[in-house]
Motif scaffolding. Structure first.
Motif, PDB file in Angstrom:
ATOM      1  N   ALA A 124      71.276  34.796  88.010  1.00 51.91           N
ATOM      2  CA  ALA A 124      69.806  34.886  87.806  1.00 51.91           C
ATOM      3  C   ALA A 124      69.218  33.864  88.987  1.00 51.91           C
ATOM      4  O   ALA A 124      68.257  34.133  89.432  1.00 51.91           O
ATOM      5  CB  ALA A 124      69.600  34.236  86.438  1.00 51.91           C
ATOM      6  N   MET A 179      64.758  35.132  78.731  1.00 47.02           N
ATOM      7  CA  MET A 179      66.223  35.164  79.086  1.00 47.02           C
ATOM      8  C   MET A 179      66.908  34.065  78.094  1.00 47.02           C
ATOM      9  O   MET A 179      66.388  33.112  77.880  1.00 47.02           O
ATOM     10  CB  MET A 179      66.696  35.077  80.361  1.00 47.02           C
ATOM     11  N   GLY A 180      68.329  34.459  77.804  1.00 50.05           N
ATOM     12  CA  GLY A 180      69.098  33.512  76.908  1.00 50.05           C
ATOM     13  C   GLY A 180      69.329  34.324  75.683  1.00 50.05           C
ATOM     14  O   GLY A 180      68.492  34.957  75.224  1.00 50.05           O
ATOM     15  N   PHE A 189      67.532  29.096  81.614  1.00 50.40           N
ATOM     16  CA  PHE A 189      67.306  30.372  81.816  1.00 50.40           C
ATOM     17  C   PHE A 189      65.649  30.741  81.785  1.00 50.40           C
ATOM     18  O   PHE A 189      65.082  31.401  82.657  1.00 50.40           O
ATOM     19  CB  PHE A 189      67.832  31.231  80.723  1.00 50.40           C
ATOM     20  N   CYS A 209      76.847  33.651  80.087  1.00 49.37           N
ATOM     21  CA  CYS A 209      76.008  33.673  78.910  1.00 49.37           C
ATOM     22  C   CYS A 209      76.891  34.758  77.638  1.00 49.37           C
ATOM     23  O   CYS A 209      77.421  35.774  78.095  1.00 49.37           O
ATOM     24  CB  CYS A 209      74.595  34.493  79.109  1.00 49.37           C
ATOM     25  N   GLY A 227      67.670  42.661  76.453  1.00 46.59           N
ATOM     26  CA  GLY A 227      68.486  42.397  77.461  1.00 46.59           C
ATOM     27  C   GLY A 227      68.580  44.112  78.194  1.00 46.59           C
ATOM     28  O   GLY A 227      69.577  44.683  77.789  1.00 46.59           O
ATOM     29  N   ARG A 250      76.736  39.664  79.935  1.00 47.45           N
ATOM     30  CA  ARG A 250      75.293  39.224  80.489  1.00 47.45           C
ATOM     31  C   ARG A 250      75.312  38.667  81.885  1.00 47.45           C
ATOM     32  O   ARG A 250      76.316  38.211  82.219  1.00 47.45           O
ATOM     33  CB  ARG A 250      74.849  37.990  79.390  1.00 47.45           C
ATOM     34  N   THR A 260      69.109  38.437  77.460  1.00 44.60           N
ATOM     35  CA  THR A 260      69.719  38.256  78.817  1.00 44.60           C
ATOM     36  C   THR A 260      70.262  39.625  79.487  1.00 44.60           C
ATOM     37  O   THR A 260      70.764  40.378  78.684  1.00 44.60           O
ATOM     38  CB  THR A 260      70.662  37.392  78.934  1.00 44.60           C
ATOM     39  N   SER A 290      69.767  27.541  77.330  1.00 41.66           N
ATOM     40  CA  SER A 290      68.526  28.345  77.150  1.00 41.66           C
ATOM     41  C   SER A 290      67.176  27.864  77.912  1.00 41.66           C
ATOM     42  O   SER A 290      66.437  28.671  78.384  1.00 41.66           O
ATOM     43  CB  SER A 290      68.145  28.356  75.725  1.00 41.66           C
TER      44      SER A 290
END
Length: 360
Positions: free
Chosen positions: A298, A246-247, A318, A204, A230, A292, A251, A315
């Motif tokens: 993740a 997230m994204g 995530f 990311c 984040g 990130r 993130t 996106s």
């Protein structure tokens, strides 16, 4: 044992239930990318679309052992508006209508902790209890933290569990029979290697900038030291909850030198500097080794298998990961349900009346 999966998403609960010996006969989700991800990993076909349109067709299934799923939680989440009248909040009743149509031996509804604990949702809980009893189910409502089940993440979730008949059971101690040793983030992602390397390619690239007015908390890993939502991840403990948002700059943040080189934590040192009266650094003074969380990291923090295939833009991927129930937590829940079903004496007086829905 046969199962039906509702609000399946990318299939986090399905991974856990299948690992525990359940075979999913039918699945459904509204999200196109999540359905594509599910189909890429399971033989079971998944039906995309509004669950309310498909519930009447579920009467084709008989001898279903468990119906499980997590209705959308945004209307109940403390991170949202906590609006019980949110359109998505009504889907808990769709779940219960599916239970009424299928009449499984057991059901498992997952949702956010607040639905189980906040006074403002007490009427919803009471209605869920009433419906369960009317359908002939004993029930229990518990909150479980994924960090107690081999998931390197602190994530508290509600599980509303029903067992057909008048069987008395307590679900939390049964689930904790299948608890696991607590894992830290470092334990689970270190072997992936640094971001951008062969096993950790899906990076990311959202820039990390330092907050001009940081919000300080006792822990360096709480508060807001950086712009965006984040937060930094402490590699030596379970992570904070991974969110579907997230994204980009939402993130979580990793100190790569601290994680892989054993260097002192920049985040902890900066937090110490601020707590002792130091001035915030400039917005663009975050070191390059802060970056990130990657998609692959993740995925591991949510305990998906490494070879699990995700479909969609980054996106979307995530979001699918953050929306999922951690697979190891789902596995423990599924094993507890199997254990209860295996020992339960089912009642011969099942309630078959299907007219209650008109009153919902």
């Amino acid at each position: 044992m046969r199962a039906i999966s509702l609000f399946s998403g990318a299939g986090g609960m399905d991974v856990g239930f299948e690992q525990a010996g359940f075979r999913v006969a039918w699945a459904n989700d509204f999200d196109k990318d999540a359905c594509a991800t599910f189909q890429a990993n399971f033989d079971t076909p998944i039906v995309q679309g509004d669950i309310n349109r498909h519930i009447p067709t579920l009467d084709q299934f008989s001898d279903i052992d468990v119906l499980f799923g997590g209705p959308p939680c945004q209307g109940f989440s403390v991170a949202g508006k906590m609006d019980p009248n949110d359109e998505r909040s009504q889907l808990v009743w769709s779940f219960m209508k599916a239970v009424e149509v299928v009449q499984p031996r057991a059901f498992v509804m997952e949702n956010v902790k607040s639905l189980a604990t906040l006074a403002k949702f007490s009427a919803i809980r009471e209605k869920l209890f009433w419906l369960s009893q009317k359908l002939g189910y004993s029930y229990d409502l518990v909150v479980l933290n994924s960090r107690n089940f081999g998931v390197p993440q602190s994530r508290e979730r509600m599980f509303f569990v029903g067992i057909k008949g008048d069987t008395k059971f307590r679900f939390e101690p049964e689930a904790k029979r299948f608890s696991s040793e607590e894992k830290a983030v470092r334990d689970i992602i270190f072997s992936l290697g640094k971001a951008g390397t062969e096993k950790n390619k899906r990076v990311c690239n959202a820039k990390i900038t330092i907050a001009a007015k940081p919000v300080l908390r006792k822990s360096p890993y709480s508060g807001m030291l950086f712009n965006g939502q984040g937060r930094p991840v402490n590699p030596d403990t379970p992570s904070c909850t991974l969110h579907a948002s997230m994204g980009g700059n939402r993130t979580p943040i990793v100190d790569e030198n601290h994680l892989f080189e054993g260097s002192p934590s920049w985040v902890e040192n900066y937090h110490h500097h601020l707590m002792n009266g130091g001035q915030p650094y400039g917005m663009n003074e975050a070191p390059e080794f802060l970056r990130r969380l990657t998609v692959d990291e993740a995925l591991r923090i949510q305990t998906f298998p490494d070879d699990y295939e995700f479909i969609g833009r980054q996106s979307s991927v995530f979001r699918q990961i953050g929306n999922a129930v951690p697979c190891n937590l789902a596995f423990a829940v599924a094993r507890a349900v199997r254990s209860i079903l295996g020992s339960a004496e089912t009642s011969a007086n099942y309630i078959q009346n299907k007219q209650y829905v008109a009153a919902v």
